[in-house]
Design an enzyme around this catalytic site. Structure first.
Site, short mmCIF file in Angstrom:
data_model
loop_
_atom_site.label_atom_id
_atom_site.label_comp_id
_atom_site.label_asym_id
_atom_site.label_seq_id
_atom_site.Cartn_x
_atom_site.Cartn_y
_atom_site.Cartn_z
N ARG A 137 0.86 -1.19 0.00
CA ARG A 137 0.00 0.00 0.00
C ARG A 137 0.89 1.23 0.00
O ARG A 137 1.77 1.37 0.85
CB ARG A 137 -0.90 0.04 1.23
CG ARG A 137 -1.52 1.44 1.42
CD ARG A 137 -2.56 1.52 2.49
NE ARG A 137 -3.80 0.89 2.05
CZ ARG A 137 -4.98 1.11 2.62
NH1 ARG A 137 -5.09 1.94 3.66
NH2 ARG A 137 -6.06 0.51 2.18
N HIS A 146 -7.54 0.69 -6.16
CA HIS A 146 -7.70 -0.06 -4.91
C HIS A 146 -8.44 -1.37 -5.25
O HIS A 146 -9.60 -1.56 -4.87
CB HIS A 146 -8.50 0.80 -3.92
CG HIS A 146 -8.46 0.32 -2.50
ND1 HIS A 146 -7.65 -0.71 -2.07
CD2 HIS A 146 -9.16 0.73 -1.40
CE1 HIS A 146 -7.83 -0.91 -0.77
NE2 HIS A 146 -8.74 -0.05 -0.35
N GLN A 172 -10.40 -3.78 -2.76
CA GLN A 172 -11.63 -3.18 -2.25
C GLN A 172 -12.82 -3.52 -3.15
O GLN A 172 -13.92 -3.83 -2.67
CB GLN A 172 -11.45 -1.65 -2.17
CG GLN A 172 -12.69 -0.90 -1.71
CD GLN A 172 -13.00 -1.12 -0.24
OE1 GLN A 172 -12.13 -0.99 0.60
NE2 GLN A 172 -14.23 -1.45 0.08
N ASP A 191 -16.99 8.05 -1.03
CA ASP A 191 -15.70 7.88 -0.34
C ASP A 191 -15.31 9.27 0.17
O ASP A 191 -15.90 10.29 -0.23
CB ASP A 191 -14.67 7.34 -1.37
CG ASP A 191 -13.31 7.04 -0.76
OD1 ASP A 191 -13.19 6.99 0.48
OD2 ASP A 191 -12.34 6.87 -1.53
N CYS A 216 -16.27 2.45 1.14
CA CYS A 216 -15.09 1.62 1.44
C CYS A 216 -14.62 1.79 2.88
O CYS A 216 -13.97 0.90 3.43
CB CYS A 216 -13.96 1.99 0.47
SG CYS A 216 -13.54 3.74 0.52
N ARG A 247 -13.83 -7.67 2.90
CA ARG A 247 -12.42 -7.41 2.54
C ARG A 247 -11.59 -8.65 2.87
O ARG A 247 -10.72 -9.07 2.12
CB ARG A 247 -11.85 -6.22 3.32
CG ARG A 247 -12.47 -4.87 3.06
CD ARG A 247 -12.32 -4.40 1.63
NE ARG A 247 -10.95 -4.45 1.15
CZ ARG A 247 -9.96 -3.60 1.51
NH1 ARG A 247 -10.22 -2.61 2.32
NH2 ARG A 247 -8.75 -3.74 1.02
N1 CP Z 1 -11.14 0.51 2.90
C1 CP Z 1 -9.86 0.49 3.29
O1 CP Z 1 -8.95 0.26 2.50
O2 CP Z 1 -9.68 0.74 4.60
P1 CP Z 1 -8.26 0.96 5.33
O3 CP Z 1 -7.69 2.26 4.82
O4 CP Z 1 -8.59 0.98 6.78
O5 CP Z 1 -7.36 -0.19 4.96
N1 NVA Z 2 -9.71 7.22 -1.36
C1 NVA Z 2 -9.34 6.81 -0.02
C2 NVA Z 2 -9.62 5.35 0.18
C3 NVA Z 2 -9.32 4.82 1.54
C4 NVA Z 2 -9.59 3.37 1.67
C5 NVA Z 2 -7.88 7.12 0.22
O1 NVA Z 2 -7.06 6.84 -0.67
O2 NVA Z 2 -7.55 7.67 1.26
#
Ligand code: CP
Ligand code: NVA
Length: 330
Positions: free
Chosen positions: A108, A135, A138, A231, A272, A317
């Protein structure tokens, strides 16, 4: 012909066929059944995985950790502060080292090119746990949740409200195109996805019966929608100074009771997470003090309402990430 994705990385859903995505969704449902029935499924005993996080996480990290352990694997967590990656050691060297010790790598972070390079240099499957662009794990959870609600999801309309150019929105557009769903990006013109990705998805859509619509009209976005998705308005890694202009631009695209009422009565709400639906977070409270907003991208009544499915997505997830790891490592 059976689907076989052993040894593959999972970097973006653009790399996967509809058959492969459906295979992963079916496998996820099976893992969910096994987990709930308490049936041992430690099919990958003896394997080792490493999780690299350059951005924070609750769901993705926990999903990979629990799924990895349920499959019988050893799990190592590294963040950018406690490893040499990027600071004292190049990404290519890090990838080569990790590839010698681990059977699979989750990443990540920021640029999509990083996760691609990790896959190129490590020689083992790499799973994208979120980049600035995509992502993909997700999306599997979101679609599994929609399938649990509707069964067949082909021909269903999913509308994303708000910052429709972010990683989650991009991935939703791709998965809808691949699976024959009607995707609608609903937000201001400046927050629309890049033209190149829209074109790619429209090409895919021609082969699956999907459609891709971009609109700045909330009425058009909500009309006939089966899934209303939103989101946060400023994503991880973006400048905090963006909060003010984003609030101004995206406030009309907040998912609230009025917007839900414009959709199909059977519609569900997806997110998400994490979410700013009340003032019970540091940023939520800060935004209330500065701009008087009780909630941002979704109101509390929708978030806690009967149509909301965000906690099912959060659980899913884990089941979907388990399916991805199993299918690529078995
Ligand atoms: N939805 C998601 O990716 O959550 P986190 O940022 O907590 O991993
Ligand atoms: N768009 C958000 C998603 C988090 C799961 C971010 O990148 O922060």
């Amino acid at each position: 012909m059976g689907v076989n994705i052993r040894g593959r990385s999972f970097l973006t859903l653009l790399d996967y066929t509809p058959e492969e995505i459906n295979y992963l969704l079916d496998l996820s449902a099976e893992f969910k059944r096994l987990k709930r029935a308490g049936v041992d499924h430690s099919y990958l005993k003896g394997k080792q995985i490493v999780l690299l996080f350059e951005k924070t996480s609750t769901r993705t990290r926990c999903a990979f950790e629990v799924a990895g352990r349920d499959l019988g694997m050893g799990v190592t967590f590294l963040d950018s502060k406690s490893s040499q990656m990027g600071n004292k050691e190049s990404l290519a060297d890090t990838a080569k080292v990790l590839g010698r010790m681990f059977d699979g790598i989750e990443y990540r972070g920021y640029k999509q090119s990083v996760v691609e390079d990790l896959a190129k240099y490590s020689g083992v499957p790499v799973w994208n746990g979120l980049t600035d662009d995509f992502h993909p794990t997700q999306m599997l959870a979101d679609i599994l949740t929609a399938k649990e609600e509707f069964g067949d999801i082909r021909g269903r309309k999913l509308t994303f409200f708000g910052d429709a150019r972010n990683n989650v929105a991009n991935s939703l557009m791709v998965v809808c195109a691949k699976l024959g769903m009607h995707y609608c990006a609903c937000g201001p013109k400046e927050n629309m996805p890049k033209a190149e990705l829209v074109e790619k998805c429209r090409e895919i859509a021609k082969t699956t019966g999907a459609t891709i619509t971009l609109t700045d009209s909330v009425e058009e976005g909500a009309k006939d929608a089966d899934i209303l998705y939103t989101d946060i308005w400023v994503s991880m890694g973006e400048d905090k100074a963006l909060w003010e202009p984003r609030i101004k631009a995206l406030k009309p695209y907040q998912v609230n009771k009025e917007v839900m009422a414009m959709a199909k009565p059977t519609a569900i709400f997806e997110h998400c997470l994490p979410s700013f639906h009340d003032r019970n977070t540091t940023i939520g409270e800060e935004m209330y003090e500065k701009y008087g907003l009780e909630a941002m991208e979704v109101t509390d009544d929708v978030f806690l309402g009967t149509q909301a499915r965000e906690f099912d997505e959060a659980e899913n997830r884990m089941h979907t990430i388990k399916a991805v790891m199993y299918a690529t490592l078995k």
